[in-house]
Design an enzyme around this catalytic site. Structure first.
Site, PDB file in Angstrom:
ATOM      1  N   SER A  89       0.825  -1.208   0.000  1.00  0.00           N
ATOM      2  CA  SER A  89       0.000   0.000   0.000  1.00  0.00           C
ATOM      3  C   SER A  89       0.856   1.254   0.000  1.00  0.00           C
ATOM      4  O   SER A  89       0.357   2.335  -0.299  1.00  0.00           O
ATOM      5  CB  SER A  89      -0.844   0.046   1.271  1.00  0.00           C
ATOM      6  OG  SER A  89      -1.638  -1.090   1.391  1.00  0.00           O
ATOM      7  N   ASN A 144      -3.198   6.037  -1.218  1.00  0.00           N
ATOM      8  CA  ASN A 144      -3.067   6.184   0.234  1.00  0.00           C
ATOM      9  C   ASN A 144      -2.489   7.532   0.652  1.00  0.00           C
ATOM     10  O   ASN A 144      -2.631   7.927   1.804  1.00  0.00           O
ATOM     11  CB  ASN A 144      -2.268   5.023   0.813  1.00  0.00           C
ATOM     12  CG  ASN A 144      -3.155   3.799   0.915  1.00  0.00           C
ATOM     13  OD1 ASN A 144      -4.260   3.880   1.435  1.00  0.00           O
ATOM     14  ND2 ASN A 144      -2.708   2.687   0.371  1.00  0.00           N
TER      15      ASN A 144
END
Ligand code: NAD
Length: 291
Positions: free
Chosen positions: A121, A192
């Site tokens: 991520s 993110n």
């Protein structure tokens, strides 16, 4: 399905790995699914079976197709089996040292030229690539959760990733029925970099008593048309994963605006990881449904 690719290796059979394995098998690939924790591996295969069964019950999948899909999924207990893979996707826990060790092992095991992709991520693809002797064939392939439902894959090119690797990964994303976007290799990439500060701010709002959990989530659902409130979304992602990503944004970008909220840190220390542990900002029944 891409002509040259037949067998996809998936390492890590947590919530992301199992979703990637399911989508790959449903797209016609043979899938080698591995997790060092054999009970997690069995649970994932059971989960995929259940997901496909639900599709059959709803009339969206023929029983024969379900059986063929399951037959393409192979349970693999050691990474040696990845010598047979044409493309490998890593989806183990968000930890730099752990992933770097795994990339070293995969590099030794997989045939030269096989692309090693990480579903990280937020970690540096460039650093993971540097743990291998094939940095041009290492790439980020960031799927969204839940993988069978979400259309996006964020493709992340590290410093040394070749144009060919990017194109082959885009072609695979297309074969999996997904839309790819490309992001540069900076902490948190695009998704993110934007999502985690919002979740962190929601946790700060709770911590400082600006609103209760339902109030905060309702503002974002009804006021901003988000399908889920940020606290429920954090539980869904996993609070340990959220904390790991925020730490990476904070350290990698050096800006105090990414400082993880102390409440998030305390919840992770207490083992309240969200749906996967049965308790986060909300409580969950076994299987992850809201209690
Ligand atoms: P998870 O905790 O559900 O699963 C991680 C799995 O990795 C566990 O089953 C664990 O046993 C396994 N594992 C750990 N070390 C291993 C090793 N050395 N070899 C084999 N297996 C190993 O985590 P997750 O939510 O599936 O996240 C996995 C990755 O996907 C992380 O990098 C995360 O940042 C990324 N990701 C997560 C989300 C999300 O919403 N949760 C979304 C996109 C990407």
């Amino acid at each position: 399905m891409s002509a040259a690719l037949r067998t996809i290796g998936v390492v890590g059979a947590g919530q992301m790995g199992r979703g990637i394995a399911q989508v790959a098998a449903q797209s016609g690939f043979t899938v080698l699914l591995h997790d060092e924790n054999t009970s997690a591996l069995d649970a994932s295969l059971g989960h995929i079976g259940g997901q496909l069964e639900r599709q059959v019950e709803k009339g969206r999948l023929a029983p024969a197709v379900r059986a063929e899909t399951l037959a393409r999924l192979q349970r693999v207990t050691g990474t040696e089996a990845f010598s047979a893979a044409d493309f490998v996707i890593e989806a183990v826990s968000e930890n730099q040292a752990l992933k770097a060790r795994l990339f070293e092992t995969l590099d030794r095991t997989c045939a030269p030229g096989v692309i090693l992709a990480s579903n990280t991520s937020s970690l540096s693809i460039t650093r993971l690539a540097a743990a291998t002797r094939r940095p041009a064939r290492v790439i980020g392939m960031h799927f969204m959760n839940p993988v069978p439902v979400m259309e996006l894959i964020e493709i992340v090119a590290g410093q040394a990733t070749s144009g060919e690797t990017i194109e082959e990964t885009r072609a695979l994303a297309k074969s999996l029925g997904k839309t790819a976007v490309q992001a540069q290799d900076y902490p948190g990439f695009i998704s993110n970099r934007i999502l985690m500060p919002m979740i962190n701010e929601a946790i700060f709002a709770l911590y400082e008593g600006v609103g209760g959990r339902e109030d905060i989530d309702t503002v974002m659902r009804l006021g901003m048309r988000h399908p889920m409130g940020p606290l429920a979304l954090a539980d869904f992602i996993g609070l340990d994963t959220c904390l790991a990503i925020l730490e990476i944004l904070h350290a990698g970008l050096g800006d105090p605006k990414y400082r993880p909220c102390p409440l998030l840190r305390r919840m992770v220390e207490a083992g309240r990881l969200g749906r996967k542990s049965g308790r986060g900002f909300y409580d969950y029944a076994p299987g992850g449904a809201p209690a």
